[in-house]
Enzyme design. Sequence first.
Site, PDB file in Angstrom:
ATOM      1  N   LYS A 182      42.233  41.527  36.263  1.00 11.56           N
ATOM      2  CA  LYS A 182      43.011  40.530  37.012  1.00 11.56           C
ATOM      3  C   LYS A 182      42.117  40.016  38.136  1.00 11.56           C
ATOM      4  O   LYS A 182      41.732  40.769  39.038  1.00 11.56           O
ATOM      5  CB  LYS A 182      44.302  41.131  37.571  1.00 11.56           C
ATOM      6  CG  LYS A 182      45.148  40.101  38.333  1.00 11.56           C
ATOM      7  CD  LYS A 182      46.560  40.598  38.613  1.00 11.56           C
ATOM      8  CE  LYS A 182      47.343  39.568  39.418  1.00 11.56           C
ATOM      9  NZ  LYS A 182      48.773  39.912  39.575  1.00 11.56           N
ATOM     10  N   GLU A 215      41.961  45.112  39.252  1.00 11.06           N
ATOM     11  CA  GLU A 215      42.128  43.891  40.056  1.00 11.06           C
ATOM     12  C   GLU A 215      41.226  43.923  41.300  1.00 11.06           C
ATOM     13  O   GLU A 215      41.677  44.285  42.382  1.00 11.06           O
ATOM     14  CB  GLU A 215      43.591  43.697  40.482  1.00 11.06           C
ATOM     15  CG  GLU A 215      43.802  42.386  41.236  1.00 11.06           C
ATOM     16  CD  GLU A 215      45.215  42.183  41.762  1.00 11.06           C
ATOM     17  OE1 GLU A 215      45.519  41.054  42.192  1.00 11.06           O
ATOM     18  OE2 GLU A 215      46.012  43.147  41.739  1.00 11.06           O
TER      19      GLU A 215
END
Length: 297
Positions: free
Chosen positions: A214, A177
């Site tokens: 992400k 992420e």
Amino acid sequence: MPNSAMTQQMQRGAGFIAALDQSGGSTPKALGLYGVAQNAYSTDAEMYDLIHAMRARIMQSPAFTGDKVVGAILFEQTMDRMVDGLPTATYLWEKRGVVPFLKIDKGLEAEADGVQLMKPMPDLDALLARAAKGGIFGTKERSVINAANAKGIEAIVAQQFAVGAQITTAGLMPILEPEVTISIADKAEAEALLQTALLRHLDLLPKGQQVMLKLSLPTNANHYKALVDHPGVMKVVALSGGHARDAANAILAQNQGIIASFSRALSEGLSAQQTDAEFDATLGHAIASIHAASIAG
């Protein structure tokens, strides 16, 4: 290797991932939005009991099932607790059909070169072993991009993939992420640099190995299509990044092959003061709308 049934569910991706992983710093805000004021608790232990009660209420709601919620990201303390008499990860998979993930990062370093790297995680191997034993499928680690700085973005991506390799070795699926802050003036430029760096590192993965990504919802629709289509990517998921749910859903629906992994946008409108019927109806509406946006592409 990660559980094969869980792998199939994530590959199909016919839904979204619920981010139930607020940590110590963000818990008071999450509780405040839920209608629990800071004067309702006086210790960290009481605060964590209250946030777990909120998360357990979400997980036990009739709408929270693998039909629309394909996965859920847990805070470490949530993994270590029980829901309806079962360890949280066990409850999610066996009772709800929801794939459990674990947030593993320990916060952010001070900004340098326009980015904030993850702080060191010296105890990560022990945590990963505990997670694998506890039925966790994968992990999530967050770092932040605040400027279109090529040097900083390369450092972020290199760190994410290095930690991802450690997670893969432990038999878990990494969600990398590298969040781009949605309010920065050069967001589109940062996203272009990020995609280039991600593709370069993805191309270096051993054949057959995969990660999940992400990412912040992109400025331009389908900007991340090359990542969605890359054989080294199991699934690209999007964070709401501060957008309200309706706005986040509208942007998400324009991006083919990307599903949601929302936190605040999922719990928006939920309140500790609601009856179970009111709570379930509000959550059910949120889940239906995020699911629809996730499968729109």
